[in-house]
Design a protein around this motif. Structure first.
Motif, PDB file in Angstrom:
ATOM      1  N   SER A 192       0.889  -1.024  -0.208  1.00 45.11           N
ATOM      2  CA  SER A 192      -0.100  -0.249  -0.073  1.00 45.11           C
ATOM      3  C   SER A 192       0.954   1.293   0.086  1.00 45.11           C
ATOM      4  CB  SER A 192      -1.158  -0.132   1.238  1.00 45.11           C
ATOM      5  OG  SER A 192      -0.177   0.180   2.468  1.00 45.11           O
ATOM      6  N   ALA A 210      -4.394   9.927   1.835  1.00 43.14           N
ATOM      7  CA  ALA A 210      -5.071   8.945   1.050  1.00 43.14           C
ATOM      8  C   ALA A 210      -4.339   7.650   1.192  1.00 43.14           C
ATOM      9  CB  ALA A 210      -5.197   9.467  -0.336  1.00 43.14           C
ATOM     10  N   ARG A 250      -7.919   1.273  -5.736  1.00 45.52           N
ATOM     11  CA  ARG A 250      -8.694   1.682  -4.675  1.00 45.52           C
ATOM     12  C   ARG A 250      -7.909   2.648  -3.960  1.00 45.52           C
ATOM     13  NH1 ARG A 250     -10.792  -2.256  -0.024  1.00 45.52           N
ATOM     14  NH2 ARG A 250      -8.451  -2.404   0.342  1.00 45.52           N
ATOM     15  N   VAL A 301      -8.575   5.373  -0.561  1.00 46.43           N
ATOM     16  CA  VAL A 301      -9.227   5.725   0.464  1.00 46.43           C
ATOM     17  C   VAL A 301      -8.735   7.112   1.021  1.00 46.43           C
ATOM     18  CG1 VAL A 301     -10.090   5.130   2.988  1.00 46.43           C
ATOM     19  CG2 VAL A 301      -9.560   3.542   1.262  1.00 46.43           C
ATOM     20  N   ARG A 333      -8.838  10.708   3.014  1.00 47.80           N
ATOM     21  CA  ARG A 333      -9.431  10.945   4.552  1.00 47.80           C
ATOM     22  C   ARG A 333      -8.948  12.418   4.625  1.00 47.80           C
ATOM     23  NH1 ARG A 333      -5.862   6.725   4.832  1.00 47.80           N
ATOM     24  NH2 ARG A 333      -4.414   8.113   6.007  1.00 47.80           N
ATOM     25  N   GLU A 393     -14.218  11.067   4.923  1.00 50.53           N
ATOM     26  CA  GLU A 393     -13.496   9.917   4.323  1.00 50.53           C
ATOM     27  C   GLU A 393     -14.412   9.373   3.192  1.00 50.53           C
ATOM     28  OE1 GLU A 393     -11.794   6.661   6.818  1.00 50.53           O
ATOM     29  OE2 GLU A 393     -13.050   5.244   5.556  1.00 50.53           O
ATOM     30  N   THR A 396     -13.961   6.645  -0.477  1.00 50.12           N
ATOM     31  CA  THR A 396     -13.334   5.712  -0.928  1.00 50.12           C
ATOM     32  C   THR A 396     -13.794   5.906  -2.753  1.00 50.12           C
ATOM     33  OG1 THR A 396     -13.363   3.821   0.637  1.00 50.12           O
ATOM     34  CG2 THR A 396     -12.890   3.331  -1.584  1.00 50.12           C
ATOM     35  N   ALA A 403     -17.404   6.813  -6.527  1.00 48.26           N
ATOM     36  CA  ALA A 403     -16.940   7.277  -5.089  1.00 48.26           C
ATOM     37  C   ALA A 403     -18.088   6.860  -4.073  1.00 48.26           C
ATOM     38  CB  ALA A 403     -16.574   8.560  -4.951  1.00 48.26           C
ATOM     39  N   THR A 448     -18.988   6.558   0.537  1.00 49.40           N
ATOM     40  CA  THR A 448     -18.737   6.539   1.886  1.00 49.40           C
ATOM     41  C   THR A 448     -19.928   6.138   2.721  1.00 49.40           C
ATOM     42  OG1 THR A 448     -17.813   8.090   3.542  1.00 49.40           O
ATOM     43  CG2 THR A 448     -19.499   8.885   1.875  1.00 49.40           C
TER      44      THR A 448
END
Length: 205
Positions: free
Chosen positions: A79, A104, A112, A114, A116, A138, A140, A148, A150
């Motif tokens: 990641s 992120a 993907r 995520v 934040r 947040e 995704t 997108a 959440t």
């Protein structure tokens, strides 16, 4: 008699040689310490300042541009953590959509993200549709699918309609916006009332 003696001596020497070779190999194996298997921990193995990543379609045409002030890669789960994340989805057949956040996390080879912290998604106005603005803490983002979503509280401004609720999903391919649990819907006075997204049925945003 002499032949038997010579054969016996040869066999004994051969056996001693085999035994000595086996002992030497076993001793060397025990004497040399082997490195233990590497234990992967969630620690940075590389980083990039002012990184830019462009994802293209099967024809080599750019689909999404993702960038940030700093990217840190972690080998244990493959990641990456990004600060000041920015993304632009720009396809000729779809509305342009931008995304920004303070932080992120990218995984699945960038499929993907995520986002934040002060997340903002904007679908630019065009083709007779007003600008769509989505904000949450947040979200995704699935860049390849242009989707997108959440599960957290979100504020959606779609033209003259302002919606606050918990849980949101926007599909930039079908232009469908869904707010799961609406808590407040506000229409600007004096404007034509557009259809607000249903809590159960998605609407065309």
């Amino acid at each position: 008699m002499k032949d038997r003696l010579a054969s016996g001596v040869s066999i004994a020497l051969l056996a001693a040689l085999v035994a000595g070779t086996w002992w030497a190999a076993d001793y060397a194996k025990r004497a040399v310490k082997e490195d233990p298997p590497r234990r992967l921990t969630h620690e940075i193995d590389s980083f990039v300042e002012q990184f830019v990543m462009v994802r293209s379609d099967e024809h080599g045409m750019p689909m999404t541009r993702m960038e940030g002030d700093r990217l840190e890669h972690y080998p244990d789960d493959d990641s990456s953590e990004v600060t000041q994340f920015r993304a632009v989805s720009q396809r000729t057949e779809r509305p342009t959509m931008t995304a920004t956040s303070q932080h992120a996390r990218m995984d699945q080879d960038g499929a993907r993200v995520v986002m934040r912290g002060d997340v903002q998604l904007r679908r630019l106005a065009g083709q007779g549709r007003p600008e769509l603005d989505i904000r949450s803490e947040e979200v995704t983002l699935l860049p390849d699918e242009d989707v997108a979503y959440t599960d957290l509280p979100a504020t959606v401004v779609n033209g003259t309609t302002r919606i606050q609720g918990r849980g949101m999903r926007y599909d930039n391919v079908s232009r469908e916006l869904k707010v799961n649990e609406q808590t407040r819907v506000q229409i600007v006075p004096g404007s034509t009332r557009p259809a607000a997204p249903s809590a159960r049925q998605p609407s065309k945003g």
